[in-house]
Design an enzyme around this catalytic site. Structure first.
Site, PDB file in Angstrom:
ATOM      1  N   SER A   1     -10.626 -27.189  -3.256  1.00  0.00           N
ATOM      2  CA  SER A   1     -11.310 -26.881  -4.511  1.00  0.00           C
ATOM      3  C   SER A   1     -10.794 -27.130  -5.724  1.00  0.00           C
ATOM      4  CB  SER A   1     -11.487 -25.321  -4.542  1.00  0.00           C
ATOM      5  OG  SER A   1     -11.963 -24.876  -3.524  1.00  0.00           O
TER       6      SER A   1
ATOM      7  N   HIS B   1      -7.636 -23.740  -9.404  1.00  0.00           N
ATOM      8  CA  HIS B   1      -9.182 -24.179  -9.758  1.00  0.00           C
ATOM      9  C   HIS B   1      -8.951 -24.684 -11.273  1.00  0.00           C
ATOM     10  CE1 HIS B   1     -11.579 -21.984  -6.628  1.00  0.00           C
ATOM     11  NE2 HIS B   1     -10.556 -22.461  -6.132  1.00  0.00           N
TER      12      HIS B   1
END
Length: 215
Positions: free
Chosen positions: A131, A188
């Protein structure tokens, strides 16, 4: 020829096949996931991002290996969809080496930010997934879109609203991560920022050699 006929679709999606570095990374992620299913927790435990192991144990390799490991089918499928469609656009625009730098440095940078944040906050976390790298590609997409707006404005061409839509997607994805449990939002956000930094550097260095994105 109508814009959206069969030939258009073949040309549009066929261009992704020229992004061979993206395809290599995608296959590596799949290979690691298959290995996880075969070896069980042994591979996952030895490569996952664990703050104490990295910060105090000096196991820096986990900053890289964790980006190629996934928790389950839905986890890897969602990340690989982002890698394929966004990564393909980025690689076509900035080139093979530029794409590799953005993806790898975003994944590693996001994990590094996560480790320092978790150590500072005394948080114990066990995380895996691509991610951070995918968010880095989203950050690069925003930078390239902004660059296209500037270039189009200078050339007197129409300026679209893709940048605002991209910003909305980023805000939505980050907010969704905070709403869900077990999501490493620090990685992230770190990956997103790193992707923007690396892509900005590429734009400043390469300039006109950056190809317009064909969305």
């Amino acid at each position: 020829m109508a814009k959206y006929d069969q030939q258009w679709y073949r040309d549009f999606y066929g261009r992704y096949l020229t992004s061979f570095v993206m395809i290599i990374f995608l296959l590596l992620n799949v290979l690691f996931f298959v290995s996880q299913m075969i070896l069980g927790n042994r591979l996952t435990d030895s490569g996952a991002l664990i703050t104490d192991n990295v910060y105090y144990g000096g196991q820096l390799y986990r900053l890289i290996t964790a980006t190629f490991l996934h928790a389950d089918i839905s986890h890897i499928v969602s990340n690989m969809i982002g890698l394929f469609f966004i990564g393909g656009l980025i690689e076509i625009s900035v080139g093979h080496i530029g794409f590799a730098l953005i993806y790898l440095m975003s994944g590693i940078g996001g994990n590094l930010v996560s480790v320092y944040y978790e150590n500072f906050k005394h948080i114990e976390r066990y995380s895996i997934g691509a991610s951070g790298g995918v968010f880095g590609l989203i950050g690069a997409l925003l930078v390239l879109t902004a660059y296209e707006r500037i270039r189009s404005a200078r050339e007197g061409k129409p300026v679209g609203s893709l940048l605002y839509r991209g910003l909305f997607v980023v805000v939505f994805m980050v907010a969704s991560g905070f709403a869900e449990g077990g999501v490493n939002n620090t990685a992230h956000i770190g990956g997103l920022i790193m992707g923007m930094i690396v892509c900005t550097a590429l734009v400043l260095i390469r300039g006109s050699k950056i190809k317009p994105m064909q969305l």
